[in-house]
Design a protein around this motif. Structure first.
Motif, PDB file in Angstrom:
ATOM      1  N   SER A  92      54.497 -26.533 139.866  1.00 18.73           N
ATOM      2  CA  SER A  92      55.866 -26.393 139.389  1.00 18.73           C
ATOM      3  C   SER A  92      56.834 -26.050 140.498  1.00 18.73           C
ATOM      4  N   GLY A  93      56.336 -25.736 141.695  1.00 15.85           N
ATOM      5  CA  GLY A  93      57.218 -25.360 142.778  1.00 15.85           C
ATOM      6  C   GLY A  93      57.496 -23.873 142.827  1.00 15.85           C
ATOM      7  N   THR A  94      56.993 -23.100 141.860  1.00 21.00           N
ATOM      8  CA  THR A  94      57.203 -21.647 141.846  1.00 21.00           C
ATOM      9  C   THR A  94      55.893 -20.899 142.051  1.00 21.00           C
ATOM     10  N   ALA A  95      54.871 -21.625 142.480  1.00 22.36           N
ATOM     11  CA  ALA A  95      53.587 -20.968 142.710  1.00 22.36           C
ATOM     12  C   ALA A  95      53.734 -19.920 143.806  1.00 22.36           C
TER      13      ALA A  95
ATOM     14  N   LYS B 284      57.498 -12.627 139.262  1.00 23.85           N
ATOM     15  CA  LYS B 284      58.142 -12.903 137.971  1.00 23.85           C
ATOM     16  C   LYS B 284      59.655 -12.911 138.118  1.00 23.85           C
ATOM     17  N   GLU B 285      60.193 -11.960 138.870  1.00 29.23           N
ATOM     18  CA  GLU B 285      61.640 -11.887 139.059  1.00 29.23           C
ATOM     19  C   GLU B 285      62.165 -13.117 139.790  1.00 29.23           C
ATOM     20  N   GLN B 286      61.397 -13.577 140.803  1.00 27.80           N
ATOM     21  CA  GLN B 286      61.816 -14.756 141.544  1.00 27.80           C
ATOM     22  C   GLN B 286      61.809 -16.000 140.661  1.00 27.80           C
TER      23      GLN B 286
ATOM     24  N   GLU C 286      64.791 -20.054 137.462  1.00 25.57           N
ATOM     25  CA  GLU C 286      65.075 -20.654 136.148  1.00 25.57           C
ATOM     26  C   GLU C 286      66.553 -20.507 135.781  1.00 25.57           C
ATOM     27  N   ARG C 287      67.116 -19.321 136.060  1.00 26.23           N
ATOM     28  CA  ARG C 287      68.538 -19.122 135.761  1.00 26.23           C
ATOM     29  C   ARG C 287      69.414 -20.048 136.601  1.00 26.23           C
ATOM     30  N   ALA C 288      69.026 -20.236 137.849  1.00 23.68           N
ATOM     31  CA  ALA C 288      69.801 -21.118 138.729  1.00 23.68           C
ATOM     32  C   ALA C 288      69.758 -22.561 138.234  1.00 23.68           C
ATOM     33  N   VAL C 289      68.576 -22.997 137.807  1.00 19.57           N
ATOM     34  CA  VAL C 289      68.424 -24.357 137.289  1.00 19.57           C
ATOM     35  C   VAL C 289      69.247 -24.544 136.021  1.00 19.57           C
ATOM     36  N   GLN C 290      69.188 -23.558 135.119  1.00 20.59           N
ATOM     37  CA  GLN C 290      69.946 -23.646 133.878  1.00 20.59           C
ATOM     38  C   GLN C 290      71.445 -23.663 134.145  1.00 20.59           C
ATOM     39  N   ALA C 291      71.895 -22.863 135.096  1.00 19.46           N
ATOM     40  CA  ALA C 291      73.321 -22.830 135.439  1.00 19.46           C
ATOM     41  C   ALA C 291      73.767 -24.180 135.996  1.00 19.46           C
TER      42      ALA C 291
END
Length: 344
Positions: free
Chosen positions: A103-106, A110-112, A117-122
């Motif tokens: 997924s690219g977040t490996a 959790k905070e990162q 996710e918030r950045a992508v949604q924004a």
């Protein structure tokens, strides 16, 4: 003292020859290029592997070979232990390994991950807002174009012969052929059809948009007299319309003719009006929006996304004033109600 050799001189008993141009120096640059390509392919091959240890070893070797200060590798590989193995390795590629399905977040906390996710949604919301604004602006422009066409049709008492709608393709000007535009089983424009196109063409000439003309037949299984089937008949009617518009100022490169036969009915074939309504020619002013924005056009157009009679500029102005007045009255009522409640 010169000898008879012309290009040769004697000095100290030895003959010297003129220096020859080296025509093979390009081989050095060519070899350097091949070396760099080889290094690139090795790096790409290593990146296709999920083995981070081997990747770090390769990075360390390349960094040493190209210089310890190479910006491409600084900060990616830390100290090597006594056996020459990398320790505390930070992965060079923070993204997704194309072959790993990650997924690219490996490796993130959790905070990162939540921050990503918030950045992508924004970013998605910002793009959606941009697309909606573009669709709204395009719908407004298409409505203004409809008003111009309707003005000309009304001037010539032909507005009742044409219907409008806005879909994801753009503005669709529907000319119900019946016996006004084309005679039965024929693709020759009648006088009534020419008058309608004469009223429509001036509004289309200076547009940047491409124009698509769709020919459509009704669902009746009657035998076509002059054409093998409804496909050829509908295509011939579309082509005739295109040629007429080109002759009246529209650029040939903007035009497309499409024959749909009876495959795209305007209304349900079971409806009694289908025999005449589905027998039509659609002049489509194609939108310049991208597909994502164009998909929002029907929603942005509101009621104009449905089949409707053309609205002239004067009618549009009156409707806008009425809507503004109603909105103002609604706002005043709400303010008065709020004031009364406060006094109570």
């Amino acid at each position: 003292m010169s000898s008879g050799g012309g290009g040769r001189r004697k000095k100290g008993g030895h003959e010297e020859h003129e220096e020859h141009v080296n025509h093979e120096r390009w081989l050095v640059s060519y070899a350097d290029m091949l070396t760099l390509l080889f290094v690139l392919f090795v790096v790409l091959f290593s990146m296709s592997s999920v083995d981070q240890k081997k990747f770090a070893e390769l990075a360390a070797g390349l960094s040493e070979g190209f210089g310890a200060s190479s910006a491409a590798f600084q900060g990616n590989v830390s100290n090597l232990d006594g056996a020459g193995q990398a320790t505390n390795v930070v992965p060079i590629d923070p993204g997704v390994n194309p072959g790993s399905g990650g997924s690219g977040t490996a490796g993130m906390t959790k905070e990162q991950k939540e921050a990503v996710e918030r950045a992508v949604q924004a970013a998605s919301r910002a793009q959606a807002s941009k697309d909606a604004q573009a669709a709204t602006k395009e719908a407004e422009d298409l409505k203004k174009l409809e008003n111009k066409i309707a003005d000309q049709l009304e001037k010539n008492k032909l507005l009742g012969q044409v219907k409008f709608t806005i879909d994801r393709r753009g503005l669709v000007v529907t000319i119900v052929t019946n016996e006004v535009v084309f005679a039965g089983n024929r693709a020759d424009l009648q006088a009534g059809g020419k008058k309608i196109l004469d009223a429509i063409a001036p509004a289309l000439v200076k547009l940047p948009n491409n124009i698509e003309v769709d020919g459509n037949t009704n669902q009746l299984k009657a035998t076509t007299t002059f054409y093998p089937s409804g496909w050829e008949l509908s295509a011939a009617r579309a082509s005739t319309t295109v040629r007429y518009l080109i002759d009246h100022g529209l650029a040939k490169g903007r035009m497309t003719a499409v024959g749909n036969s009876d495959t795209k009915p305007l209304i349900d074939p079971k409806d009694p009006r289908a025999v005449t309504m589905n027998r039509r020619v659609d002049v489509v002013v194609l939108t310049t929006l991208n597909p994502e924005q164009a998909a929002l056009l029907p929603a942005a157009a509101g009621d104009d996304a449905k089949l409707h009679s053309g609205q002239t500029s004067e009618q549009a102005k009156t409707a806008a004033e009425a809507a503004e007045k109603a909105e103002t009255g609604k706002t005043s009522t709400t303010t008065e109600s709020t004031t009364t409640t406060t006094h109570d």
